[in-house]
Design a protein around this motif. Sequence first.
Motif, PDB file in Angstrom:
ATOM      1  N   ARG A  22      -4.586  -1.511  -7.762  1.00 47.50           N
ATOM      2  CA  ARG A  22      -5.794  -0.799  -7.370  1.00 47.50           C
ATOM      3  C   ARG A  22      -5.460   0.648  -7.038  1.00 47.50           C
ATOM      4  N   PHE A  23      -6.335   1.530  -7.475  1.00 48.73           N
ATOM      5  CA  PHE A  23      -6.235   2.940  -7.100  1.00 48.73           C
ATOM      6  C   PHE A  23      -7.483   3.273  -6.297  1.00 48.73           C
ATOM      7  N   GLU A  24      -7.302   3.599  -5.011  1.00 47.81           N
ATOM      8  CA  GLU A  24      -8.418   3.846  -4.116  1.00 47.81           C
ATOM      9  C   GLU A  24      -8.504   5.326  -3.792  1.00 47.81           C
ATOM     10  N   ILE A  66      -2.567   3.823  -3.502  1.00 46.22           N
ATOM     11  CA  ILE A  66      -2.290   2.844  -4.561  1.00 46.22           C
ATOM     12  C   ILE A  66      -1.974   1.515  -3.888  1.00 46.22           C
ATOM     13  N   GLN A  67      -2.516   0.449  -4.433  1.00 45.12           N
ATOM     14  CA  GLN A  67      -2.266  -0.870  -3.862  1.00 45.12           C
ATOM     15  C   GLN A  67      -1.838  -1.835  -4.956  1.00 45.12           C
ATOM     16  N   ARG A  70      -0.985  -5.923  -5.550  1.00 44.13           N
ATOM     17  CA  ARG A  70      -1.267  -7.215  -4.929  1.00 44.13           C
ATOM     18  C   ARG A  70      -0.664  -8.330  -5.783  1.00 44.13           C
ATOM     19  N   ALA A 108      -2.435  -7.691  -9.271  1.00 44.92           N
ATOM     20  CA  ALA A 108      -3.472  -6.671  -9.387  1.00 44.92           C
ATOM     21  C   ALA A 108      -2.928  -5.305  -8.974  1.00 44.92           C
ATOM     22  N   ASN A 131       0.835  -1.188   0.000  1.00 52.86           N
ATOM     23  CA  ASN A 131       0.000   0.000   0.000  1.00 52.86           C
ATOM     24  C   ASN A 131       0.873   1.243   0.000  1.00 52.86           C
TER      25      ASN A 131
END
Length: 561
Positions: free
Chosen positions: A558-560, A508-509, A511, A556, A499
């Motif tokens: 991810r943008f949170e 931004i994550q 995985r 993966a 993270n």
Amino acid sequence: TNSGKPGRFIKPDYNNFGPVLGFAYAPNGKGILGKILGTSGVIRGGFRMSYVEDEIIQSFDNAGAANEGLDFTVAASQNGSTNLNARFNNLPGFGAPPFQNPPISFATANQNDPNFTNTIFAVDPGFQNQQTMEYSFGIQREIGFNTAIEIRYVGGRSNTLARGLDYNQVNINSAGFLNDFNIARNNCRIAIANNNANPMNPSRFMDLGCSSAEMTGTGLPGQGTVGGTISPFLGFGIVRDYIQRGIVGELAQLLIQNGLEGVGGTAFRANPNGGNIDLLSNSGRYRYNALQFEVRRRFTDGLQFQGNYTFQKILSSTPDDSQSRFQALLDLNNPGLEYSRADYDRTHTININANYELPFGKGKMFFNQGGVVDKILGGWQITSIVNVSSGVPISIKDINGTLNRTGRSNRQTANSSLSQSEIQSLIGIYHRNGVIYFIDPSVIGPDGSATNGNLEATPDSRFPGQVFFRAQPGTTGGLQRAFLNGPWYFNWDAGLIKNISLGEKMRIQFRAEAFNVLNNTNFTIAENTATFDVDSTTFGQIPLANTFSPRIMQFAFRFEF
């Protein structure tokens, strides 16, 4: 009109009282319980009575669809033709059956059916929603480190599960049919032993075949007189084959399907107007008993985990969970044969999940600073899910029609010269010549089966190491159903998460996740396969396709916000 009103399968069930009760008691360190459980200990218990709908209409519909009423197809041979697949310019002759004014009774329609086995299937109009009772009792206490343990007993029971009964099971004892069958079979055995050039193998009568005269009896010592229930059919090779194979139930079914019931006074069916006469009712039951242990830690200092272990047993007279729920009995006169471990029982189950934040970066034990150091070293998480369980229940089976017809014998067990514990000691993964076995190959005959073609109750010289045997005519096997466990299942899923915070509102994550991270080979064997059918020439073998998924990896981003 089964329930007295058109459009209803059953009468309405309005009396489903379903209480849910629970209690919790915390002794707070007082008394004997307080000394055992401490100040954080709690005793919990509960009871629930519920009613399972679970798409039961699928079961009713299965029953209704089996009733074709007066709809049947007359065989071509009965109409004087042997070929219905012909061209228009060369049509064969069709002898139309004589016209019958309706209404036509079911008995008349059944006599016109070429197989004489119309199905009659009904639902008990008083069918009740399946009632199940569940209950639990346990203790819980904290053991420090933000961790608690819990030990509980969990049980369940029902006496109203849906299942079908076939009231027209073939009666192999009718007019002495079984006795005549065994006399003909023994006559054949004696004739072959008398003519066998190899005196070491007098039991190999299945290899040679008997003439009708030999089955009738040629005056050899020990031969008997075959009665009229069998003697008229000994000229047919298929009948002699069924006799030598010992499948008396299937022979009775063969005679029914060829319109030969009644010869010699036989009455194989309680009701000759139907083949299967089935009733769906609340005649099934189950019992569940389990000891459960759980340890859990709430998310503190970057670590959360939960682990539980269940030791359980599910006994049921409706062993699978198919929606049709018919599951006819092997023997209507001995319904207790069906009460065994359910197909979905797992003796041991372990589940573990954990989430750990590595102690690096801002707010952590090490490198507690922001900036570039935190962006690189901070925000790392490791996750894991572990599942371990013993395999599905399996049986050593002989699925031939030695007691009932073959279609009702899918769960019939075999016989063995070994004890249950001795058989269990043979179970395991064995690799031989590129083949994977789930039983010691030493108990498998040269032809790949457990019997090596021997249908007698004792070994012969071709396979003196034989330990599994066919059920003999008029009997079912003596082995317990579902007393073995299939291969163990072990699976570990793991993930690595990074993270990166972008201010207070965005993150931004990345995985990286692996399912079956160790790429462990998990074999699967189901109860309804031929893996442990003693006649199968692949007895005990696990096909390479019978495995769960190999390792699968996914990545993966991810943008949170």
